[in-house]
Design a protein around this motif. Structure first.
Motif, short mmCIF file in Angstrom:
data_model
loop_
_atom_site.label_atom_id
_atom_site.label_comp_id
_atom_site.label_asym_id
_atom_site.label_seq_id
_atom_site.Cartn_x
_atom_site.Cartn_y
_atom_site.Cartn_z
N HIS A 146 7.67 19.84 -4.09
CA HIS A 146 8.51 20.80 -3.18
C HIS A 146 9.41 19.74 -2.93
CE1 HIS A 146 10.76 22.84 0.29
NE2 HIS A 146 10.18 24.05 -0.76
N MET A 147 10.49 19.82 -1.50
CA MET A 147 11.51 18.66 -1.55
C MET A 147 11.01 17.48 -1.79
SD MET A 147 14.20 21.13 -1.70
CE MET A 147 15.28 20.45 -0.84
N SER B 264 14.53 29.83 -9.64
CA SER B 264 15.50 28.37 -10.27
C SER B 264 16.53 29.12 -11.07
CB SER B 264 14.98 27.18 -10.92
OG SER B 264 14.13 25.96 -10.87
N ARG C 87 17.99 21.57 -7.91
CA ARG C 87 17.07 22.36 -8.66
C ARG C 87 17.29 23.54 -10.12
NH1 ARG C 87 14.36 25.30 -7.71
NH2 ARG C 87 14.08 26.84 -6.21
N SER D 196 9.69 14.91 -7.65
CA SER D 196 10.60 15.94 -6.62
C SER D 196 12.20 16.33 -7.53
CB SER D 196 10.51 16.61 -5.53
OG SER D 196 12.02 17.31 -5.64
N THR E 50 14.75 16.74 -6.16
CA THR E 50 15.31 16.40 -4.41
C THR E 50 14.90 15.12 -4.11
OG1 THR E 50 13.99 17.77 -3.30
CG2 THR E 50 16.10 18.42 -4.54
N GLU F 43 3.47 26.79 -2.80
CA GLU F 43 5.46 26.36 -2.61
C GLU F 43 4.98 24.72 -2.82
OE1 GLU F 43 9.91 26.68 -2.58
OE2 GLU F 43 8.21 28.11 -0.94
N SER G 240 9.73 24.61 -10.65
CA SER G 240 10.86 25.23 -9.86
C SER G 240 10.58 24.02 -9.29
CB SER G 240 10.93 26.40 -9.24
OG SER G 240 11.51 27.04 -9.94
N HIS G 241 11.31 23.01 -8.92
CA HIS G 241 11.65 21.47 -7.65
C HIS G 241 11.70 20.91 -8.22
CE1 HIS G 241 12.36 23.83 -3.47
NE2 HIS G 241 11.58 25.11 -3.80
N THR H 15 3.94 25.65 -7.58
CA THR H 15 5.04 24.78 -8.14
C THR H 15 4.60 23.41 -7.94
OG1 THR H 15 5.69 26.73 -6.35
CG2 THR H 15 7.23 24.14 -6.91
#
Length: 391
Positions: free
Chosen positions: A152-153, A215, A225, A161, A163, A125, A192-193, A149
């Motif tokens: 990540h964040m 997600s 997300r 990303s 976010t 991830e 995802s992310h 993935t």
């Protein structure tokens, strides 16, 4: 055949369908607990969402354990921590040979089902864990990792990303090389992310279907997300699957809005978790879930019921069709809605879909067959790419 039971009444038809289907969860953060030498996956626990007895009871046949570290940790330390988690997963399988089987393919998952074992897979991830080094990606693949993935964040050095503030306008040239190597290695590209632009760059670059391992639908809950209807549609056109995430903050707009408007509640939750866990990160993951649900029950937060998961599944099916939706709970890494306290409650989803009029064949797809199809297609693309390079 394992006995299926649940706090919520489930019809006999749902129990039979669940037992005869291959049920796959593409994202679980239980790996953080496996790092604790005192934690035993083989015994039933009163906390957290996942252990072998409860997976048996909930009829879960295959689980992707997430290899996760904070995206603030980079370089050799990130690689080392990822390898430690991969080792923890593999050791857990080795210590529980009667219940678990390490799986790296769709055929392995089907074989595990025949042997009445739970197939264990792994997904990394966050692309930051490969340390900008394709040889590390190849090591991950050799050790059994079957999806990664991309972010990540936070952004990493080659992908944006969802976010973070855009830094690369999606994927860099190296990021596209990462996708191509994942295709060759048979690792699913997990979006995802990632930012919306990274998603479209990945879709354009990948020769194999991509998926979102955990997600939900942005038209129901506006979390960055989550995926827009257009993204879900385009994912499906390329053969991909959106695996619905059960986290309350990705399911309920009301919960999300309240959380943003009341930072003092978030601080109260944080303080309570710290009080119960100290510096134990694995404890914080499971206790955070517990504390938020306590706050929901006490009326300190909006209540989010488990049926919202079904709303997201149903919406995604309406947009993309039943061939392109699956389950990616985020168990042991997120806050579960009321009535979905742990994996034993999964048969409720099957029951709810039957009550909505879904056919048994479509429910089988959502429970796991769609994920098996993507795995198979990714394996086939890998085989073809390797055959081409060997000529």
């Amino acid at each position: 055949m394992p006995t299926l039971s649940s706090a919520q009444p489930v019809s006999d038809q749902a129990k039979k369908l669940q037992s005869s289907s291959i049920v796959v969860d593409t994202h679980d953060d239980t790996t953080q607990r496996l790092l604790d030498s005192k934690f035993d996956l083989a015994i039933r626990h009163n906390d957290g969402n996942i252990d072998i007895p409860r997976m048996r009871e909930g009829g879960l046949d295959a689980i992707f354990f997430s290899i996760w570290i904070s995206s603030k940790i980079l370089g050799p330390e990130a690689v080392k921590k990822a390898l430690d988690q991969i080792d923890a997963v593999r050791e857990t399988v080795r210590k529980n040979p009667n219940d678990l089987m390490l799986a790296t393919s769709a055929a392995d998952i089907r074989e595990a089902k025949k042997q009445h074992k739970i197939a264990v897979l792994m997904g990394v991830e966050g692309g930051h864990m490969m340390g900008n080094d394709l040889s590390v990606l190849r090591t991950f693949a050799a050790l059994g990792v079957r999806y990664m993935t991309l972010t990540h964040m936070d952004n990493n050095e080659w992908a944006d990303s969802s976010t973070d503030k855009p830094a690369h306008n999606g994927l860099t040239d190296f990021g596209k090389d990462v996708i191509r190597e994942m295709n060759r290695l048979g690792i699913i590209v997990d979006i995802s992310h990632v930012s919306d632009k990274t998603f479209y760059d990945a879709l354009e670059t990948s020769k194999a279907p991509v998926f979102a391992s955990h997600s939900s639908c942005r038209s129901i809950c506006q979390a960055p997300r989550n995926m827009t209807d257009d993204m879900i549609r385009d994912l499906a056109k390329h053969g991909g699957v959106i695996q619905i995430n059960y986290h309350v903050g990705f399911l309920s707009q009301e919960f999300r809005d309240y959380e943003k408007a009341h930072p003092e509640t978030e601080k109260e939750i944080h303080d309570e978790v710290d009080k119960r866990c100290g510096t134990n990160e694995a404890c914080k993951l499971t206790t955070g879930d517990q504390v938020v649900r306590e706050f929901m029950q006490a009326g300190k937060l909006p209540k989010v019921d488990w049926t919202v998961i079904v709303d997201h599944i149903d919406h995604a099916v309406k947009i993309a069709g039943a061939d392109h939706v699956g389950l990616g709970s985020d168990f042991d890494g997120a806050v579960m809605p009321l009535g979905m306290q742990d994996v034993t409650h999964i048969p409720q989803i099957t029951d709810a879909l039957l009550k909505k009029g879904y056919s048994e064949s479509d429910i089988r797809k959502i429970l796991g067959e769609n994920t098996l199809r993507v795995l198979t297609q990714v394996e086939n693309v890998s085989h073809d790419l390797n055959a081409t390079t060997q000529k």
